[in-house]
Motif scaffolding. Sequence first.
Motif: not given
Length: 274
Positions: A198-207
């Motif tokens: 589980i984690s979040d991101y900006d849909f551009i690359d893994e964050k």
Amino acid sequence: MYKIGMSSCAFALTEENFGALSNSGVEAIEISMRLEGLLTLDCRAVAELAKRYGIDLWSYHLPFLPFREIDPSSLDPAVRKNTLDVFSELIKKASDVGIDQFVVHPSGEPIPDEIRKDRMLYSMEILDRLAEIAHRQGAIIAVEDLPRTCLGNTAADILRLISANDKLRVCFDTNHLLTESNLDFMEQIGDKIVTVHISDYDFIDEKHWLPGEGLLDWNAMLATFQKIGYKGVWMYELGRKSPKTLSRSRDLTFDDFVRNAREIFKGKTLTRVE
């Protein structure tokens, strides 16, 4: 709701941290560290600490670096053999203390289109053998979805990879998909998902940001996890220090992760560490 878990990529496996995890309400961990750390890790000592503090040793992340030494999809047969040998040793050592889920990256990167087919076949061959090795130890292999040019960067890729052996399952990393939605991925993979990162991101690359710091709709994510019948741990995989891609006023604490999970479970607005 789900047990709350944390990857040890965010902390050292010390008694002090096991105590702090327990006090915060973290109920499970995934063992995850660099290759050299895993090779020397005293699994029995870690298992004793986990038992003492009531922490479930839920999963174990097999190493994925350096690519020149570890890569199931490598074109070099010596690297593939080394990968299989190292993974076999680690699976045996960890399963001896009761760990029964092993997360594996199906490839390194980059992978040019012209060799992707060959890399896929080599990866499937190694995954097939790993599935049988794990099965003999009473364990399973969970193949992780990956970003960019890696194998496993779409649901179709993951389904092809796990078709190598019907014992293979999936670890769903929520911040790796870049060309299709997480919700569609979950719907397609369904009950083959046995563990998560589980984690979040900006849909551009893994964050690898804390949920609420990126663009994922966590109400929709939770609803889809429930729809597909996910029964595993809510396992966070991100560091506690502020990454270069995000600014926080302080490091995250174990309490922050537990609060975040409980807010998601209750459909509340997620608290951000500004």
